[in-house]
Design a protein around this motif. Structure first.
Motif, PDB file in Angstrom:
ATOM      1  N   GLN A  21       0.820  -1.213   0.000  1.00  0.00           N
ATOM      2  CA  GLN A  21       0.000   0.000   0.000  1.00  0.00           C
ATOM      3  C   GLN A  21       0.852   1.261   0.000  1.00  0.00           C
ATOM      4  OE1 GLN A  21       0.096  -2.279   2.380  1.00  0.00           O
ATOM      5  NE2 GLN A  21       0.007  -1.410   4.453  1.00  0.00           N
ATOM      6  N   GLU A  22       2.094   1.148   0.428  1.00  0.00           N
ATOM      7  CA  GLU A  22       3.003   2.298   0.424  1.00  0.00           C
ATOM      8  C   GLU A  22       3.797   2.380  -0.880  1.00  0.00           C
ATOM      9  OE1 GLU A  22       3.125   4.669   2.662  1.00  0.00           O
ATOM     10  OE2 GLU A  22       1.521   3.667   3.784  1.00  0.00           O
ATOM     11  N   ARG A  23       4.308   1.247  -1.348  1.00  0.00           N
ATOM     12  CA  ARG A  23       5.202   1.293  -2.513  1.00  0.00           C
ATOM     13  C   ARG A  23       4.483   1.651  -3.803  1.00  0.00           C
ATOM     14  NH1 ARG A  23       5.497  -4.816  -1.563  1.00  0.00           N
ATOM     15  NH2 ARG A  23       4.600  -5.832  -3.413  1.00  0.00           N
ATOM     16  N   VAL A  24       3.166   1.386  -3.893  1.00  0.00           N
ATOM     17  CA  VAL A  24       2.449   1.708  -5.126  1.00  0.00           C
ATOM     18  C   VAL A  24       2.172   3.204  -5.268  1.00  0.00           C
ATOM     19  CG1 VAL A  24       1.384  -0.569  -5.282  1.00  0.00           C
ATOM     20  CG2 VAL A  24       0.184   1.278  -4.073  1.00  0.00           C
ATOM     21  N   LYS A  25       2.556   3.986  -4.275  1.00  0.00           N
ATOM     22  CA  LYS A  25       2.340   5.432  -4.337  1.00  0.00           C
ATOM     23  C   LYS A  25       3.411   6.144  -5.151  1.00  0.00           C
ATOM     24  CE  LYS A  25       0.043   5.611   0.187  1.00  0.00           C
ATOM     25  NZ  LYS A  25       0.109   6.138   1.577  1.00  0.00           N
ATOM     26  N   GLU A  26       4.496   5.438  -5.513  1.00  0.00           N
ATOM     27  CA  GLU A  26       5.580   6.076  -6.247  1.00  0.00           C
ATOM     28  C   GLU A  26       6.289   5.048  -7.111  1.00  0.00           C
ATOM     29  OE1 GLU A  26       8.087   7.673  -3.218  1.00  0.00           O
ATOM     30  OE2 GLU A  26       8.794   5.708  -2.547  1.00  0.00           O
ATOM     31  N   PHE A  27       7.191   5.539  -7.972  1.00  0.00           N
ATOM     32  CA  PHE A  27       7.906   4.665  -8.903  1.00  0.00           C
ATOM     33  C   PHE A  27       9.360   4.464  -8.482  1.00  0.00           C
ATOM     34  CE2 PHE A  27       4.296   5.875 -11.471  1.00  0.00           C
ATOM     35  CZ  PHE A  27       4.032   4.718 -12.182  1.00  0.00           C
ATOM     36  N   LYS A  28       9.628   4.403  -7.193  1.00  0.00           N
ATOM     37  CA  LYS A  28      10.980   4.193  -6.704  1.00  0.00           C
ATOM     38  C   LYS A  28      11.194   2.727  -6.330  1.00  0.00           C
ATOM     39  CE  LYS A  28      11.559   8.881  -4.835  1.00  0.00           C
ATOM     40  NZ  LYS A  28      12.590   9.279  -5.819  1.00  0.00           N
ATOM     41  N   GLU A  29      12.466   2.301  -6.290  1.00  0.00           N
ATOM     42  CA  GLU A  29      12.772   0.966  -5.802  1.00  0.00           C
ATOM     43  C   GLU A  29      12.308   0.847  -4.352  1.00  0.00           C
ATOM     44  OE1 GLU A  29      16.792  -0.346  -6.509  1.00  0.00           O
ATOM     45  OE2 GLU A  29      16.932   0.770  -8.389  1.00  0.00           O
ATOM     46  N   PHE A  30      11.862  -0.333  -3.967  1.00  0.00           N
ATOM     47  CA  PHE A  30      11.203  -0.471  -2.659  1.00  0.00           C
ATOM     48  C   PHE A  30      11.753  -1.629  -1.825  1.00  0.00           C
ATOM     49  CE2 PHE A  30       8.683  -2.454  -6.022  1.00  0.00           C
ATOM     50  CZ  PHE A  30       8.670  -3.779  -5.610  1.00  0.00           C
ATOM     51  N   THR A  31      12.872  -2.218  -2.225  1.00  0.00           N
ATOM     52  CA  THR A  31      13.434  -3.290  -1.404  1.00  0.00           C
ATOM     53  C   THR A  31      14.148  -2.709  -0.189  1.00  0.00           C
ATOM     54  OG1 THR A  31      15.441  -3.290  -2.763  1.00  0.00           O
ATOM     55  CG2 THR A  31      13.710  -4.867  -3.340  1.00  0.00           C
ATOM     56  N   ILE A  32      14.171  -3.472   0.875  1.00  0.00           N
ATOM     57  CA  ILE A  32      14.818  -3.052   2.125  1.00  0.00           C
ATOM     58  C   ILE A  32      16.111  -3.855   2.273  1.00  0.00           C
ATOM     59  CG2 ILE A  32      14.573  -2.892   4.629  1.00  0.00           C
ATOM     60  CD1 ILE A  32      11.501  -2.890   4.143  1.00  0.00           C
ATOM     61  N   PRO A  33      17.270  -3.204   2.140  1.00  0.00           N
ATOM     62  CA  PRO A  33      18.549  -3.924   2.128  1.00  0.00           C
ATOM     63  C   PRO A  33      18.812  -4.697   3.415  1.00  0.00           C
ATOM     64  CG  PRO A  33      18.810  -1.656   1.372  1.00  0.00           C
ATOM     65  CD  PRO A  33      17.430  -1.754   1.958  1.00  0.00           C
ATOM     66  N   LEU A  34      19.543  -5.788   3.264  1.00  0.00           N
ATOM     67  CA  LEU A  34      19.993  -6.550   4.423  1.00  0.00           C
ATOM     68  C   LEU A  34      21.174  -5.845   5.073  1.00  0.00           C
ATOM     69  CD1 LEU A  34      19.996 -10.182   2.936  1.00  0.00           C
ATOM     70  CD2 LEU A  34      18.206  -9.100   4.321  1.00  0.00           C
TER      71      LEU A  34
END
Length: 488
Positions: A21-34
């Protein structure tokens, strides 16, 4: 390699995603690095398996156990040198490759494979962050000039390798920015375009010249290219989209994926685009085609504000387990659910679109489908048949066709006098990547047809070796799996 008992001590772990629901608000990469400790633990899982089948799974022949071992030991700079010795652009493959190496991992026989792709991405990011990626300017120039036509991953790899051999390289790109499908086909939520731009800066500093807005065969003549260069490498891709010739296909609202996706990328990058605007906002969207391009359309539609997104696939639904006729270490055709699908798409398998429906003004309002079934017989191609009585009507204001590509555009090959193969690709020998015209080489999707980014880079590297050999009589450029590795 790695920690001898690492695969017993640590479970496979990959990057998490930001909430849908948060990531679809923009066109940025959305992975959370380890965290770095977690990455080292993942490198530790790479066991000393004796024969590293991951090498054969990777079209580049990446030295995977070697860089995993370096990551486990915290030797990130060494890992970067090992990785770049066989892969020109690990920051691309680490984000976009489906990772056939992981399917070929020995651990994947009965455990979860090593997280090779994510480790690769993090090695590249560490290398850029710490300034380890520096321009490699050749000390001696040969005086030979090579034109590379197309600036996708195959063209960029060929250009960098040939530049390292000392030739003068000019890359011709018909769009206003270099990057090819990486820039205009891959959505920003999978790879932001700054990732391309920082690599292009390095290539330019190495001495490679980029000429954009240069559509060879149209606004630049083939005679000009041929007269000013000693060799030509065609890397224009397989860009002819597969059509769906059914009733209503000409309605407003039915578009090819490769009209929809590049337009959105241009919009995100504040670039102009030609033709009418294609938008999923407030629409019921149907994406026809269940591959990566279809998935990209799904994710882009959600970000544009689609009311709903349904993804059709004519093939039958695959299982989660490896099929018996596709044993390890081969690539298995099994069910894969992308991050875009997880954002709320409805998926339908074994379904065929029969007709598009429209209103009196020619606007798409829906479509009609039928269920299909596949008959499998040993030694024969699967046979498709419709299931009687299964016709269904779907409401739809935007239909996106993502059914793959049928081959290369023919304008330039015709002007150059090149032969095409039975699959509408430019014909070139696998032995030396040369076409039927001496001095003209072909690499990437233009030669092999629609394929993976890792294959494109591999083809560009391999073609560069044979171009160098053609120009100089011999070549010191590496072939698959070869590289100038640092001493331990």
């Amino acid at each position: 390699m790695g920690k001898p008992t690492g695969f017993l001590e640590y479970e496979r772990k990959v990057e998490a995603y930001a909430p849908a629901q948060e990531r679809v608000k923009e066109f940025k990469e959305f992975t959370i690095p380890l965290e770095e400790k977690e990455l080292k633990d993942q490198g530790a899982r790479c066991m000393d398996c004796g024969i590293p089948f991951c090498h054969s799974g990777c079209p580049l022949g990446n030295l995977i156990p070697d860089f995993n071992d370096a990551v486990y030991k915290g030797k990130w700079e060494r890992a970067a040198k090992i990785l770049h010795s066989t892969n020109n652009f690990p920051e691309f493959t680490g984000r976009l490759c489906p990772a056939p190496c992981e399917e070929a991992c020995v651990l994947n026989i009965n455990e979860d494979p090593v997280t090779i792709e994510n480790i690769e991405k993090n090695i590249a990011e560490q290398a850029f962050e710490n300034g380890w990626i520096q321009p490699q300017v050749p000390e001696i120039r040969t005086g030979k000039k090579v034109a590379v036509i197309g600036s996708g991953p195959a063209g960029l790899a060929a250009a960098q390798q040939l530049n390292r051999a000392g030739h003068y390289i000019t890359v011709f790109e018909r769009d206003e920015k270099a990057g090819g499908l990486l820039r205009y086909g891959i959505p920003d939520f999978k790879m932001e375009k700054s990732v391309i731009d920082r690599r292009l800066e390095v290539l330019e500093e190495e001495g490679i010249k980029f000429v954009t807005g240069a559509h060879v065969g149209k606004n630049i003549s083939v005679e000009e290219i041929k007269s000013n260069h000693d060799a030509i490498v065609l890397c224009g891709g397989a860009t002819v989209s597969r059509a769906l010739p059914i009733k209503g296909a000409d309605l407003k609202g039915v578009y090819q994926a490769m009209d929809f996706l590049p337009q959105n990328n241009r919009r995100v990058d504040n670039l102009p685009f030609l033709g009418e605007e294609i938008s999923a906002q407030n629409k019921k969207v149907v994406v026809i085609g269940g591959g990566d391009t279809g998935s990209d359309c799904v994710g882009t539609s959600f970000r544009q504000g689609a009311v709903s997104v349904t993804n059709f696939e004519i093939m039958e639904k695959a299982g989660l387990e490896r099929p018996k006729n596709q044993p390890w270490p081969y690539w298995p055709m099994r069910l894969r659910t992308t991050s875009s699908h997880k954002e709320g798409a409805e998926r339908q398998w074994s379904i065929s679109t029969k007709e598009f429906l429209g209103d009196k003004d020619g606007n798409l309002t829906g479509l009609i489908t039928t269920e299909v079934e596949w008959t499998h017989k040993l030694g024969e191609r699967p046979q498709l048949s419709e299931v009687p009585g299964t016709e269904q009507k779907w409401d739809c204001e935007l239909a996106l066709l993502a059914m793959g590509f049928t081959g290369s555009e023919t304008n330039l090959p015709e002007q150059l006098g090149l032969e095409m193969d039975a699959r509408s690709n430019i014909k070139a020998s696998i032995d030396n990547y040369m076409s039927n015209v001496p001095g003209i080489f072909v690499a990437g999707d233009s030669r092999r047809g629609q394929s993976l980014i890792v294959w494109a880079i591999s083809e560009g590297r391999e073609a560069a070796y044979y171009v160098d050999k053609y120009l100089m009589g011999a070549s010191n450029l590496p072939l698959k799996g070869e590289g100038d590795l640092p001493r331990r």
